[in-house]
Design a protein around this motif. Structure first.
Motif, PDB file in Angstrom:
ATOM      1  N   TYR A  23      51.084  44.308  56.337  1.00 43.12           N
ATOM      2  CA  TYR A  23      51.229  44.342  57.793  1.00 43.12           C
ATOM      3  C   TYR A  23      52.576  44.876  58.272  1.00 43.12           C
ATOM      4  CZ  TYR A  23      47.572  40.919  56.858  1.00 43.12           C
ATOM      5  OH  TYR A  23      46.471  40.281  56.369  1.00 43.12           O
ATOM      6  N   LEU A  24      53.480  45.201  57.353  1.00 43.83           N
ATOM      7  CA  LEU A  24      54.857  45.528  57.728  1.00 43.83           C
ATOM      8  C   LEU A  24      54.941  46.648  58.754  1.00 43.83           C
ATOM      9  CD1 LEU A  24      57.916  45.278  57.392  1.00 43.83           C
ATOM     10  CD2 LEU A  24      57.759  46.828  55.428  1.00 43.83           C
ATOM     11  N   PHE A  25      54.290  47.782  58.468  1.00 42.90           N
ATOM     12  CA  PHE A  25      54.436  48.933  59.365  1.00 42.90           C
ATOM     13  C   PHE A  25      53.778  48.679  60.728  1.00 42.90           C
ATOM     14  CE2 PHE A  25      54.878  51.131  55.175  1.00 42.90           C
ATOM     15  CZ  PHE A  25      56.197  51.527  55.354  1.00 42.90           C
ATOM     16  N   GLY A  26      52.649  47.979  60.710  1.00 46.51           N
ATOM     17  CA  GLY A  26      52.022  47.633  61.975  1.00 46.51           C
ATOM     18  C   GLY A  26      52.909  46.731  62.805  1.00 46.51           C
ATOM     19  N   THR A  27      53.536  45.754  62.160  1.00 43.36           N
ATOM     20  CA  THR A  27      54.442  44.843  62.860  1.00 43.36           C
ATOM     21  C   THR A  27      55.633  45.593  63.446  1.00 43.36           C
ATOM     22  OG1 THR A  27      53.807  42.974  61.467  1.00 43.36           O
ATOM     23  CG2 THR A  27      55.927  42.828  62.579  1.00 43.36           C
ATOM     24  N   LEU A  28      56.212  46.502  62.657  1.00 44.96           N
ATOM     25  CA  LEU A  28      57.369  47.257  63.134  1.00 44.96           C
ATOM     26  C   LEU A  28      56.993  48.163  64.303  1.00 44.96           C
ATOM     27  CD1 LEU A  28      59.105  48.248  59.762  1.00 44.96           C
ATOM     28  CD2 LEU A  28      59.783  46.459  61.376  1.00 44.96           C
ATOM     29  N   MET A  29      55.839  48.786  64.232  1.00 47.64           N
ATOM     30  CA  MET A  29      55.425  49.688  65.310  1.00 47.64           C
ATOM     31  C   MET A  29      55.117  48.924  66.589  1.00 47.64           C
ATOM     32  SD  MET A  29      55.555  52.876  64.419  1.00 47.64           S
ATOM     33  CE  MET A  29      54.426  53.717  65.536  1.00 47.64           C
ATOM     34  N   LEU A  30      54.327  47.862  66.482  1.00 51.06           N
ATOM     35  CA  LEU A  30      53.935  47.126  67.678  1.00 51.06           C
ATOM     36  C   LEU A  30      55.101  46.349  68.265  1.00 51.06           C
ATOM     37  CD1 LEU A  30      50.422  45.816  66.592  1.00 51.06           C
ATOM     38  CD2 LEU A  30      51.035  47.944  67.732  1.00 51.06           C
TER      39      LEU A  30
END
Length: 478
Positions: A23-30
């Motif tokens: 989930y790292l990239f999704g968390t950083l983007m959102l």
């Protein structure tokens, strides 16, 4: 991207789960999209005096916020009513690009009118990004992480409240307000380029309806007209603008009830709808919390606090929101509902108690009175933070089939409307109760007492609404 890594036996998902490899990239983007909007909001508030000194436009000062909020309503509603082929990550890319274009326009603006154009474009992009922060939750995370993700994104505002004034103050000190806007341009472009690679498409099942154009126009008109009401000096004109705003809202509700193209999910225009009650609780809590816009003024005028210190004291409100969000993130079912009620009660009481603490003349900056007032400022934020993530989770659970995107986007619409109506109502109250006439200490005292007494009432109404929320999922027995 939504494979669960949360154990079925884990009753309180850890915040660190959001930053795992899945989930790292999704968390950083959102989180980055919400943070970009939040930090920029406070940067601009800090920079506005420098902008006015440089290019003029003092009569248009308040419109830099009003037009931004109105445009963000448009952006958030587009996410819900977008064409069928437009996926959520396409919306994210468009929102980031619009935010960057608006920032560029502000950076090169020769006049305040041009700054307002840039702010409108920025607000449109911000509406996209904030709405997507909630709409994407169900696509990026498994259900056990929904509340935790909502907590993280709510906490972004608390962090931004500290970062924004600091960054804005650095640029304002050197009259480098143009550079502050320009700095946002490459960051926005980077986020737009990364969206298709780092976020899932987000093209789940949706109910496609006609665009609710008339409701959107009426909502934006209500925001703008109420802003006029908060700034005019003639009582009759102020009353006429306020009445027009109320009529626009009533017309929106009447049209939404019968329209084929809806702004809100089906069945929402009824107090019998649990989802309607959730939205109203959000709106009421935000209207109350927006009484904070005059806290720095009252701290400076009544308590002799410096502008810098007053700015950081009011930031404790956002810190309270953040602390409470993390402290209550693991609650489920009836326990979550109880904390929503308790939080609304705390916000209402803390706001009302500012009548006898903040609304006092304390020219020597007496520490005891100032400390008590500061505690209540913190508790205002703590109260709304206790329940906000759980209200978001309620929206995701209660949304009708195929309308989760519309329900998620409506969260951002409630935020924008709550901020706009709260700020406008605060302006109407203080301008009607002595802030300008007679003004001075006497006027500030009277205005502060009326402001916090009256704006505690919406949070009190939220308590009654919260008592009737459904149990939700998880621990239904409490």
């Amino acid at each position: 991207m939504s494979e669960s890594i949360v154990s079925s036996k884990e009753t309180v998902p850890r915040l660190s789960s959001l930053f795992s490899r899945a989930y790292l990239f999704g968390t950083l983007m959102l989180g980055g999209g919400i943070m970009l909007h939040a930090v920029e909001t406070y940067i601009t508030a800090t920079l506005m005096p420098s902008i006015v000194r440089d290019i003029g436009g003092l009569p248009l000062f308040a419109w830099a916020t009003t037009i931004y909020v109105a445009a963000s309503v448009l952006g958030s509603t587009f996410v819900a009513v977008r064409p069928e082929r437009v996926t959520l990550n396409h919306c994210y890319r468009a929102g980031a690009l619009l935010f960057g274009i608006g920032s560029l326009v502000c950076a090169i603006a020769p006049s305040m009118e041009t700054v307002l154009i840039g702010r409108a474009i920025q607000g449109l992009g911000a509406g996209f990004l904030v709405a997507l922060g909630y709409a994407f939750i169900r696509h990026v995370y498994p259900e056990p992480l929904w509340s935790t993700a909502s907590t993280l994104y709510a906490a972004a505002w608390g962090i931004a409240t500290f970062l924004g004034p600091t960054i804005g103050g650095i640029f304002a000190a050197g009259s480098a307000w143009r550079e502050a806007f320009a700095l946002l341009v490459p960051l926005s472009v980077l986020m737009a380029a990364s969206a298709p690679k780092l976020l899932p498409p987000g093209d789940g099942e949706r109910v496609t309806t006609k665009t609710p154009f008339l409701q959107i126009v009426l909502l934006v008109a209500a925001v703008v007209v109420l802003s006029f009401a908060s700034s005019v000096t003639a009582p009759l004109l102020r009353g006429a603008f306020a009445a027009a705003a109320v009529l626009a809202m009533l017309a929106t509700v009447a049209i939404e009830r019968r329209a084929e193209g809806r702004l809100l999910p089906a069945g929402t225009i009824s107090l019998g709808s649990p989802l309607a009650r959730v939205y109203l609780i959000m709106l009421m809590l935000l209207v109350t919390i927006c009484s904070d816009i005059y806290i720095p003024y009252f701290l400076q005028v009544l308590h002799g606090v410096s502008p810098l210190v007053s700015g950081y004291l009011v930031a404790l409100l956002a810190l309270g929101w953040t602390v409470a969000a993390f402290a209550t993130a693991g609650l489920k079912g009836r326990r979550a509902n109880r904390v929503i009620v308790a939080g609304a009660l705390m916000e209402a009481l803390a706001t009302a108690l500012l009548v006898v603490t903040l609304a006092r003349h304390n020219p020597a900056s007496g520490l005891v009175l100032l400390a008590v007032a500061t505690l209540f400022i913190f508790l205002m934020g703590f109260g709304i933070g206790m329940g906000w993530a759980h209200l978001v989770t309620h929206v995701l659970h209660l949304a009708p089939a195929g309308e989760t995107d519309k329900a998620s986007a409506a969260i951002t619409t409630m935020q924008a409307l709550g901020a706009a109506f709260g700020a406008a109502l605060a302006g109407i109250i203080v301008n009607s109760t002595g802030l300008v006439s007679p003004g001075g200490i006497e006027g500030a005292l009277t205005a502060a007492r009326w402001l916090y007494a009256l704006l505690a009432l919406p949070a009190a109404l939220a308590i009654l609404l919260a008592l009737r929320l459904p149990a939700g999922k998880g621990d239904p027995a409490g």
